[in-house]
Scaffold this motif. Structure first.
Motif, PDB file in Angstrom:
ATOM      1  N   SER A   1       0.805  -1.228   0.000  1.00 54.98           N
ATOM      2  CA  SER A   1       0.000   0.000   0.000  1.00 54.98           C
ATOM      3  C   SER A   1       0.838   1.278   0.000  1.00 54.98           C
ATOM      4  O   SER A   1       0.282   2.378  -0.096  1.00 54.98           O
ATOM      5  N   VAL A   2       2.168   1.166   0.119  1.00 58.00           N
ATOM      6  CA  VAL A   2       3.008   2.363   0.274  1.00 58.00           C
ATOM      7  C   VAL A   2       2.958   3.269  -0.950  1.00 58.00           C
ATOM      8  O   VAL A   2       2.675   4.473  -0.851  1.00 58.00           O
ATOM      9  N   ALA A   3       3.251   2.724  -2.125  1.00 57.53           N
ATOM     10  CA  ALA A   3       3.292   3.546  -3.334  1.00 57.53           C
ATOM     11  C   ALA A   3       1.947   4.213  -3.633  1.00 57.53           C
ATOM     12  O   ALA A   3       1.902   5.411  -3.932  1.00 57.53           O
ATOM     13  N   PRO A   4       0.818   3.477  -3.563  1.00 53.35           N
ATOM     14  CA  PRO A   4      -0.469   4.157  -3.780  1.00 53.35           C
ATOM     15  C   PRO A   4      -0.732   5.259  -2.761  1.00 53.35           C
ATOM     16  O   PRO A   4      -1.268   6.318  -3.121  1.00 53.35           O
ATOM     17  N   MET A   5      -0.351   5.041  -1.506  1.00 53.97           N
ATOM     18  CA  MET A   5      -0.592   6.070  -0.495  1.00 53.97           C
ATOM     19  C   MET A   5       0.252   7.309  -0.752  1.00 53.97           C
ATOM     20  O   MET A   5      -0.199   8.437  -0.524  1.00 53.97           O
ATOM     21  N   ILE A   6       1.475   7.137  -1.230  1.00 53.68           N
ATOM     22  CA  ILE A   6       2.313   8.287  -1.572  1.00 53.68           C
ATOM     23  C   ILE A   6       1.669   9.074  -2.713  1.00 53.68           C
ATOM     24  O   ILE A   6       1.596  10.311  -2.682  1.00 53.68           O
ATOM     25  N   THR A   7       1.163   8.350  -3.711  1.00 60.41           N
ATOM     26  CA  THR A   7       0.497   9.000  -4.838  1.00 60.41           C
ATOM     27  C   THR A   7      -0.727   9.786  -4.368  1.00 60.41           C
ATOM     28  O   THR A   7      -0.925  10.945  -4.742  1.00 60.41           O
ATOM     29  N   ILE A   8      -1.553   9.154  -3.538  1.00 63.87           N
ATOM     30  CA  ILE A   8      -2.763   9.811  -3.028  1.00 63.87           C
ATOM     31  C   ILE A   8      -2.389  10.990  -2.142  1.00 63.87           C
ATOM     32  O   ILE A   8      -2.962  12.078  -2.237  1.00 63.87           O
ATOM     33  N   GLY A   9      -1.397  10.780  -1.264  1.00 63.53           N
ATOM     34  CA  GLY A   9      -0.993  11.826  -0.332  1.00 63.53           C
ATOM     35  C   GLY A   9      -0.448  13.054  -1.031  1.00 63.53           C
ATOM     36  O   GLY A   9      -0.765  14.187  -0.664  1.00 63.53           O
ATOM     37  N   LYS A  10       0.369  12.851  -2.065  1.00 66.33           N
ATOM     38  CA  LYS A  10       0.929  13.982  -2.805  1.00 66.33           C
ATOM     39  C   LYS A  10      -0.159  14.749  -3.546  1.00 66.33           C
ATOM     40  O   LYS A  10      -0.117  15.978  -3.647  1.00 66.33           O
ATOM     41  N   ALA A  11      -1.147  14.024  -4.068  1.00 65.69           N
ATOM     42  CA  ALA A  11      -2.190  14.666  -4.865  1.00 65.69           C
ATOM     43  C   ALA A  11      -3.269  15.308  -4.010  1.00 65.69           C
ATOM     44  O   ALA A  11      -3.767  16.389  -4.335  1.00 65.69           O
ATOM     45  N   SER A  12      -3.623  14.659  -2.885  1.00 69.15           N
ATOM     46  CA  SER A  12      -4.819  15.096  -2.147  1.00 69.15           C
ATOM     47  C   SER A  12      -4.633  15.255  -0.647  1.00 69.15           C
ATOM     48  O   SER A  12      -5.522  15.798   0.008  1.00 69.15           O
ATOM     49  N   GLY A  13      -3.540  14.744  -0.063  1.00 59.97           N
ATOM     50  CA  GLY A  13      -3.306  14.905   1.369  1.00 59.97           C
ATOM     51  C   GLY A  13      -3.712  13.712   2.212  1.00 59.97           C
ATOM     52  O   GLY A  13      -4.394  12.798   1.734  1.00 59.97           O
ATOM     53  N   LEU A  14      -3.302  13.745   3.475  1.00 57.68           N
ATOM     54  CA  LEU A  14      -3.566  12.635   4.391  1.00 57.68           C
ATOM     55  C   LEU A  14      -5.051  12.344   4.596  1.00 57.68           C
ATOM     56  O   LEU A  14      -5.442  11.171   4.661  1.00 57.68           O
TER      57      LEU A  14
END
Length: 449
Positions: free
Chosen positions: A94-107
């Motif tokens: 789940s790390v890479a998808p979470m980085i993508t989501i976090g960079k685009a939309s935040g925690l």
């Protein structure tokens, strides 16, 4: 061992004295600790959190790891928890998808998608057996390999010193190399616990070496308090976006297959036949743990496979050992100074350790693929296209910038794009075989770090 209170045919329910439980429980914690703290540190650093925020993220992760482990190992009634000696932690899938989501939309969007994925897991747990046929070794092995390959650039960036003025400084590269060599030495000349905890020991050794090089700042530890309660929604109320939710639900399907493999592996080691109803209860435990991960500012949780080896190594099959581990993790999570220790690890040290970890994830995927029939051109083409499309955004940044947002989001998340290609490629080339058997999936028993 105290066998008076347990059924001798089921050692998973064996009650052990505290003096035995504590060291065995701590051993499990140490074996998974590097993986547990690496996820929040990597994700936090990648999306630009401050050291204080990362420290809180680590604390929340340890705290929720403990609760999730109690859910699985101790269980709640007949319907929640597999009740085997297992440890829960954040999966690197789940790390890479979470980085993508976090960079685009935040925690908050990460947490919203994690909560929805947990609800999704709860809802489909009872019917998951019908989905397994769509996730044979061809699919799971390809996805796990893509996960590892997608994360290697993150490790290399850390090995170079992270983003900043020291990026590429030879001191960083030398330090990362020292950590890698140290981990290799432990795996070559040691067995048992030293080998199992090689990544954690590499982080400790590398940080000590870095301190002599003037690369460690202890201010975060000295300023941290001794006690702090982990509170829900610390980083804000969750936000819900369709793209990230779809991404995390797809990731959850992969994690469910991992979990089933670990359940079967642990039950075999313990000499206990695991029933379908117990597997479903374990999957419900995974879903509940994911929901709690979103609520308590943490991440998707799954059953850690690396701790399976400790069960076999120690010969202790009691689930109360990992119940003790869960309690230890909860205690660590409410001690800010412990969480702050993770933030002092230099980027180069973390990069050296995670390069080994992520590389092993890729190798694990390759190992799963070894059971695939490569005489079929369709299988080879499916893997080739899945890997190629899955890594496309990594090797060619901006490739999908001119596409509509929803499509761009899916394709830029290489794991999701690669997973979809693997799933539909398998259906396209192997449709007859899939429909001919409800049990044509080979569940991997131990394929992630």
């Amino acid at each position: 061992m105290n066998t008076n209170q347990t059924d001798l045919t089921d050692l998973t329910n064996e009650k052990l004295p505290i003096k035995t439980l504590l060291p065995l429980g701590l051993q499990h914690v140490l074996a998974m600790y590097a993986g547990a703290i690496a996820v929040p540190v990597i994700v936090g650093a990648a999306i630009g959190l401050t050291p204080q925020q990362i420290a809180y993220l680590v604390a929340a992760d340890l705290f929720t790891c403990g609760i999730a482990t109690l859910i699985q190992a101790f269980g709640f009634g007949k319907y929640i928890g597999v009740k085997l000696p297992v440890i829960m932690g954040c999966s690197f899938v789940s790390v890479a998808p979470m980085i993508t989501i976090g960079k685009a939309s935040g925690l908050p969007v990460i947490y919203g998608s994690v909560i929805c994925a947990g609800i999704f897991v709860l809802l489909i747990s009872s019917f998951f057996g019908k989905l397994l046929k769509f996730f044979p070794s061809l699919v799971t092995g390809t996805v796990i390999m893509i996960v590892g390959l997608s994360l290697i650039p993150v490790a290399l960036n850390d090995a170079a010193g992270g983003y900043g003025p020291t990026h590429g400084n030879p001191k960083n590269l030398i330090l990362a190399g020292i950590v890698i060599i140290f981990i290799c030495i432990l795996n070559r000349y040691f067995k048992g616990f030293m080998q199992a905890a090689s990544v954690l020991l590499g982080l400790v050794f590398g940080t000590i070496v870095a301190s002599f090089m003037g690369m460690v700042n202890l201010s975060a530890v000295s300023s941290a308090g001794w006690f702090r309660v982990v509170t829900p929604f610390y980083f804000g109320l969750p936000k819900f976006e369709l793209g990230p939710i779809f991404t995390m639900c797809l990731i959850s399907l992969i994690l469910m297959i991992e979990a089933v493999g670990v359940f079967i592996g642990v039950s075999n080691i313990c000499g206990k036949k695991v029933e379908n109803s117990e597997i479903v209860s374990g999957l419900r435990g995974e879903g509940l743990a994911q929901i709690l991960g979103g609520v308590f500012n943490s991440f998707p949780y799954t059953t850690f496979s690396q701790n399976v080896g400790l069960v076999a190594l120690s010969g202790i099959k009691s689930r109360y050992v990992t119940v003790c581990s869960g309690l230890i993790l909860i205690c660590l999570g409410i001690i800010p100074k412990v969480a702050a220790l993770a933030t002092i690890i230099p980027h180069a040290v973390l990069g050296g350790a995670t390069l080994a970890m992520f590389g092993m994830v890729s190798v694990s995927g390759i190992r799963i693929l070894s059971s695939v029939d490569f005489s079929k051109t369709g299988n080879m083409l499916t893997i080739a296209l899945a890997v190629g499309i899955g890594l496309s955004s990594k090797v060619s940044p901006g490739l999908f910038d001119q596409l509509p947002y929803a499509l761009k989001f899916v394709l830029e998340d290489g794991i999701v794009a690669g997973s979809l290609v693997a799933i539909f490629g398998n259906i396209f080339f192997n449709y007859k075989e899939i429909m001919a058997s409800e049990n044509n999936v080979s569940i991997p028993n131990n394929h992630t770090l």
